[in-house]
Design a protein around this motif. Structure first.
Motif, mmCIF file in Angstrom:
data_model
loop_
_atom_site.group_PDB
_atom_site.id
_atom_site.type_symbol
_atom_site.label_atom_id
_atom_site.label_comp_id
_atom_site.label_asym_id
_atom_site.label_seq_id
_atom_site.Cartn_x
_atom_site.Cartn_y
_atom_site.Cartn_z
ATOM 1 N N PRO A 82 0.818 -1.207 0.000
ATOM 2 C CA PRO A 82 0.000 0.000 0.000
ATOM 3 C C PRO A 82 0.857 1.265 0.000
ATOM 4 C CG PRO A 82 0.093 -0.937 2.189
ATOM 5 C CD PRO A 82 0.774 -1.917 1.286
ATOM 6 N N PRO A 83 0.251 2.417 -0.284
ATOM 7 C CA PRO A 83 0.997 3.674 -0.213
ATOM 8 C C PRO A 83 1.404 3.986 1.216
ATOM 9 C CG PRO A 83 -1.340 4.087 -0.566
ATOM 10 C CD PRO A 83 -1.143 2.623 -0.712
ATOM 11 N N PRO A 84 2.474 4.766 1.387
ATOM 12 C CA PRO A 84 2.937 5.109 2.740
ATOM 13 C C PRO A 84 1.844 5.723 3.605
ATOM 14 C CG PRO A 84 4.561 5.776 1.113
ATOM 15 C CD PRO A 84 3.363 5.322 0.346
ATOM 16 N N SER A 85 0.964 6.516 3.009
ATOM 17 C CA SER A 85 -0.093 7.156 3.792
ATOM 18 C C SER A 85 -1.030 6.134 4.420
ATOM 19 C CB SER A 85 -0.889 8.119 2.910
ATOM 20 O OG SER A 85 -1.459 7.430 1.790
ATOM 21 N N ALA A 86 -1.317 5.043 3.698
ATOM 22 C CA ALA A 86 -2.193 3.996 4.238
ATOM 23 C C ALA A 86 -1.499 3.233 5.355
ATOM 24 C CB ALA A 86 -2.622 3.041 3.134
ATOM 25 N N ILE A 87 -0.203 2.965 5.181
ATOM 26 C CA ILE A 87 0.553 2.288 6.234
ATOM 27 C C ILE A 87 0.562 3.140 7.495
ATOM 28 C CG2 ILE A 87 2.808 1.385 6.908
ATOM 29 C CD1 ILE A 87 3.376 0.834 3.972
ATOM 30 N N LYS A 88 0.786 4.434 7.324
ATOM 31 C CA LYS A 88 0.821 5.333 8.474
ATOM 32 C C LYS A 88 -0.533 5.389 9.164
ATOM 33 C CE LYS A 88 1.840 10.105 9.818
ATOM 34 N NZ LYS A 88 2.295 11.441 9.355
ATOM 35 N N ALA A 89 -1.608 5.498 8.375
ATOM 36 C CA ALA A 89 -2.949 5.633 8.951
ATOM 37 C C ALA A 89 -3.338 4.403 9.755
ATOM 38 C CB ALA A 89 -3.965 5.879 7.842
ATOM 39 N N MET A 90 -2.946 3.215 9.275
ATOM 40 C CA MET A 90 -3.341 1.982 9.949
ATOM 41 C C MET A 90 -2.263 1.430 10.876
ATOM 42 S SD MET A 90 -6.406 1.258 9.316
ATOM 43 C CE MET A 90 -7.759 1.308 8.152
ATOM 44 N N GLY A 91 -1.063 2.001 10.826
ATOM 45 C CA GLY A 91 0.037 1.461 11.605
ATOM 46 C C GLY A 91 -0.065 1.708 13.087
ATOM 47 N N LEU A 92 -0.674 2.840 13.473
ATOM 48 C CA LEU A 92 -0.843 3.134 14.885
ATOM 49 C C LEU A 92 -2.261 2.778 15.282
ATOM 50 C CD1 LEU A 92 1.038 6.540 15.056
ATOM 51 C CD2 LEU A 92 1.837 4.314 15.867
ATOM 52 N N LYS A 93 -2.388 1.839 16.202
ATOM 53 C CA LYS A 93 -3.705 1.304 16.523
ATOM 54 C C LYS A 93 -4.658 2.380 17.028
ATOM 55 C CE LYS A 93 -2.585 -3.535 17.426
ATOM 56 N NZ LYS A 93 -1.230 -3.560 16.884
ATOM 57 N N ALA A 94 -4.178 3.285 17.861
ATOM 58 C CA ALA A 94 -5.065 4.298 18.425
ATOM 59 C C ALA A 94 -5.630 5.187 17.324
ATOM 60 C CB ALA A 94 -4.314 5.136 19.460
ATOM 61 N N GLU A 95 -4.747 5.709 16.446
ATOM 62 C CA GLU A 95 -5.200 6.586 15.379
ATOM 63 C C GLU A 95 -6.111 5.863 14.401
ATOM 64 O OE1 GLU A 95 -2.329 6.497 16.709
ATOM 65 O OE2 GLU A 95 -1.652 8.542 17.128
ATOM 66 N N SER A 96 -5.798 4.590 14.124
ATOM 67 C CA SER A 96 -6.641 3.836 13.184
ATOM 68 C C SER A 96 -8.034 3.606 13.760
ATOM 69 C CB SER A 96 -5.979 2.497 12.836
ATOM 70 O OG SER A 96 -5.939 1.631 13.957
ATOM 71 N N LYS A 97 -8.121 3.416 15.090
ATOM 72 C CA LYS A 97 -9.437 3.255 15.709
ATOM 73 C C LYS A 97 -10.267 4.534 15.528
ATOM 74 C CE LYS A 97 -8.827 -0.913 17.261
ATOM 75 N NZ LYS A 97 -8.616 -1.294 18.647
ATOM 76 N N GLN A 98 -9.613 5.669 15.707
ATOM 77 C CA GLN A 98 -10.325 6.935 15.528
ATOM 78 C C GLN A 98 -10.786 7.105 14.082
ATOM 79 O OE1 GLN A 98 -7.330 9.651 16.921
ATOM 80 N NE2 GLN A 98 -7.353 8.810 19.006
ATOM 81 N N LEU A 99 -9.942 6.708 13.145
ATOM 82 C CA LEU A 99 -10.283 6.783 11.723
ATOM 83 C C LEU A 99 -11.458 5.870 11.396
ATOM 84 C CD1 LEU A 99 -9.436 7.917 8.936
ATOM 85 C CD2 LEU A 99 -7.915 5.944 8.714
ATOM 86 N N MET A 100 -11.432 4.662 11.942
ATOM 87 C CA MET A 100 -12.514 3.715 11.688
ATOM 88 C C MET A 100 -13.834 4.187 12.298
ATOM 89 S SD MET A 100 -11.336 1.411 9.731
ATOM 90 C CE MET A 100 -10.439 2.801 9.020
ATOM 91 N N GLU A 101 -13.739 4.842 13.440
ATOM 92 C CA GLU A 101 -14.950 5.375 14.057
ATOM 93 C C GLU A 101 -15.618 6.404 13.137
ATOM 94 O OE1 GLU A 101 -16.259 6.693 18.542
ATOM 95 O OE2 GLU A 101 -14.291 7.316 17.818
ATOM 96 N N ARG A 102 -14.795 7.243 12.513
ATOM 97 C CA ARG A 102 -15.342 8.233 11.586
ATOM 98 C C ARG A 102 -15.903 7.568 10.330
ATOM 99 N NH1 ARG A 102 -10.624 11.024 13.274
ATOM 100 N NH2 ARG A 102 -9.500 10.485 11.353
ATOM 101 N N ALA A 103 -15.348 6.393 9.955
ATOM 102 C CA ALA A 103 -15.819 5.685 8.766
ATOM 103 C C ALA A 103 -17.033 4.812 9.053
ATOM 104 C CB ALA A 103 -14.692 4.815 8.189
#
Length: 666
Positions: A105-126
């Motif tokens: 995947p692109p670096p931005s996707a790795i970064k977004a999903m790489g940190l569990k806390a931030e990815s949880k926040q992202l998934m909540e918005r999705a």
């Protein structure tokens, strides 16, 4: 399509990627460390480049050297496999900056999903369902303790940058939280360079079900159904299967849609896995919650390949080269059932302690065609090779496919019975025990299955002393008889022309002394007494080297391998080992010195929980070691007083090094 790629990994995944690349007429470049100079993945590729020392930080994590190797060999793209650099956004960006395609995947996707806390926040918005928990950036231990108390126990502490079960601890009560947090953070900083954690409610009777997703650069994204990975030890997967037992079409579609939404939220490209915790409720109802997204190919991808008939590495290569996904969602179908067993160098009866050593014997079942195979082996080792302390303990993946789950289960057990490994401890018999349990056979799955079935899974003895002794004696007797046996006087077993005589064999079996008596009868036959069982013994040998032993009312076909006085016995119903003891050689032995605690394998001392002069009780934790990427606790074998610590935290120790000394007694 690429003409040449570099595979920035080792072991079975590097061999796996090389196999697909070869089929697609793509040339491959391997990279290797000192420990892997003669490894299978080096031989599987067209070229190879040396990286450095055996430790990953000196070789496989040196991405600057990997980029240099790619440039020097003319590789157009880099496949990272899994582990190591596969989810490293800096490496993915560095590939792009160097004009190389990162097959992922692109670096931005790795970064977004790489940190569990931030990815949880992202998934909540999705709009993806989440487990109740704390995913904030504030990491003060007192705050984390208050959040855990607020969520309610049991809770799960997880390394925010983690994966693979590392940096993860379940905590049942508030007073245990601080110690668990400290241990979790130590493991996280060692594994990922980041000790940030998140805290989640520990779901009761959870199943671990993940969805395979695939995206391309044209905006398409599909899910390739689910895998059930609920059977775990130490939060690491042991058995994986697809499709998930009990999955309804409605829930599959709902979870698949959520997984695609998660992938699209980060503009995902390539192979990825969205992992869910599934809560089982009375009446069969199930709720699912987002856990994490792995932005890479998973270890268990072969079961998805088996039920879909697809090559996911080929899909990765095609998508990375700019092609659209080969199939649309409505074209994907499930065919039959597949199960994967991870064969690891470890001792399940000793808290799954990883093992190292030489594969003196490595025999495996005959594999069939690649994707829709009945039996498939993915490995990166060979007989005579070394299992080193520097990398993961997995030896191989055994994958089977059947028309039904019951057929796949039967095929898996038969295939595991054909895996013969001598030289390191393995979990093969443990795996056979799991699939024989009522829980697994009846698909009563959750992440506590191993603990629930503990009574029948640990300290198992599938053959017993009588058959083990018969096998060891049969092998010894056959080696003492010339193949043609032209005359009895050519035998080397003490044959007598007249009369019946007895011969005693001394053994050590499961840590206890044992003996057996073989009677040479007047008519040329044999009788054996072992383990309280006596009767005629009939021995034969097949041209393949297998033995046929008739004893105690049964006829058994056995493979027996002798190594340093130990007979390793493999039968259809299981395997065991029995050590021959020479009474004359051991007549002068004295009892070994007591009070010494030694390192069970090479590694690093993390900490001591005691100091000289401390009184300790049996079972009390004394020290923590780190080896093969995991922490291992050394406990007191008996009550006593600590006399001396032989090392300091941070010291490297070899297997057998004395860590500390304890004087027996209260």
């Amino acid at each position: 399509m690429f003409k040449k790629i570099l595979i920035a990994n080792r072991g079975e995944i590097a061999c796996r990627v090389a196999a697909t690349a070869r089929r697609m007429a793509i040339r491959t470049v391997a990279v290797y460390s000192d420990a892997d100079a003669h490894a299978n993945h080096v031989r599987a590729c067209d070229e190879s480049v040396y990286l450095g020392g055996s430790a990953p930080k000196d070789s496989y994590l040196r991405w600057e050297k990997i980029l240099e190797a790619a440039k020097a060999t003319g590789a157009e793209a880099i496949h990272p496999g899994y582990g190591f650099l596969s989810e490293n956004e800096e490496f993915a960006q560095a590939c792009a900056d160097a004009g190389l395609v990162f097959i992922g995947p692109p670096p931005s996707a790795i970064k977004a999903m790489g940190l569990k806390a931030e990815s949880k926040q992202l998934m909540e918005r999705a709009g993806v369902p989440l487990v109740p928990g704390y995913h904030g950036s504030e990491q003060d231990p007192a705050l984390l303790q208050r959040e855990a108390d607020r969520i309610g126990y049991p809770v799960l502490i997880k390394a925010s940058a983690g994966g693979g079960g590392k940096g993860m601890r379940a905590v049942d009560k508030s007073e245990d939280f601080a110690a668990a947090l400290a241990s979790c953070q130590r493991e996280a900083i060692n594994s990922f360079g980041d000790d940030a954690v998140l805290i989640e409610k520990y779901v009761q009777r959870p199943r671990h079900i993940e969805i395979q997703v695939f995206g391309d650069t044209h905006g398409n994204c599909v899910y390739l159904f689910e895998r059930d990975c609920s059977v775990q030890r130490r939060h690491q997967k042991v058995l994986e299967e697809a499709p998930a037992p009990g999955m309804t079409e409605a829930m599959r579609a709902e979870m698949g849609a959520a997984a695609v939404a998660a992938a699209k939220a980060v503009n995902y490209v390539g192979a990825g896995t969205v992992e869910f915790i599934v809560e089982q409720r009375d009446g069969g109802a199930m709720n699912f919650f987002f856990m994490e997204m792995n932005t890479r190919l998973q270890v268990e991808h072969p079961v998805t390949e088996a039920i879909t008939g697809l090559d996911l590495v080929e899909w990765q290569l095609r998508v990375a080269s700019g092609e659209p996904l080969p199939l649309k969602q409505e074209q994907l179908q499930i065919h039959g059932h597949a199960i994967e067993a991870r064969i690891c160098a470890e001792n399940p009866d000793n808290n799954f302690l990883p093992a190292t050593g030489t594969l003196h014997v490595y025999r495996k079942p005959q594999a069939t065609a690649f994707q829709r195979s009945r039996v498939r082996i993915d490995d990166g080792v060979r007989e005579g090779g070394e299992i080193s302390p520097f990398y993961d303990s997995m030896i191989a993946k055994l994958i089977v496919h059947g028309s039904t789950r019951a057929e796949a289960l039967a095929r898996l057990d038969a295939a595991l019975a054909q895996v013969h490994i001598v030289g390191v401890s393995t979990n093969v018999q443990f795996l056979r025990g799991i699939i024989a349990t009522d829980s697994f056979a009846n698909a009563n799955l959750d992440t506590a299955l191993i603990e629930r079935e503990r009574a029948v899974l640990f300290d198992r003895e599938p053959l017993g002393l009588p058959l083990a002794a018969a096998a060891a004696i049969a092998r010894q007797c056959i080696t003492e008889w010339p193949a043609a046996m032209p005359e009895p006087f050519a035998r080397r077993d003490g044959f007598r022309a007249l009369g019946e005589y007895k011969r005693r064999f001394d053994f050590e079996f499961r840590g206890e002394p044992a003996s057996a008596t073989l009677t040479y009868q007047r008519d040329g036959g044999f009788a054996l007494e072992a383990g309280g069982v006596s009767g005629p013994l009939v021995v034969g040998q097949f041209p393949s080297g297998e033995f046929e032993v008739e004893f105690n009312g049964g006829r058994h076909t056995l493979n027996v391998y002798e190594r340093d006085g130990t007979s390793h016995v493999f039968a259809a119903q299981g395997a065991t080992k029995i050590l021959a003891v020479d009474r004359l050689a051991h007549a002068g032995d004295t009892q070994a010195e007591g009070g010494r605690l030694t390192a069970p394998m090479p590694g690093k001392v993390v900490s001591f929980a005691v100091k000289a002069g401390d009184k300790v009780s049996k079972g009390q934790p004394l020290a923590v070691m780190e080896a093969m990427k995991m922490e291992h606790t050394i406990a007191a074998p008996a009550d006593g007083t600590v006399e001396e610590l032989m090392f300091a935290p941070g010291d490297q120790v070899a297997e057998g090094n004395e860590l500390l000394r304890i004087a027996a007694g209260a």
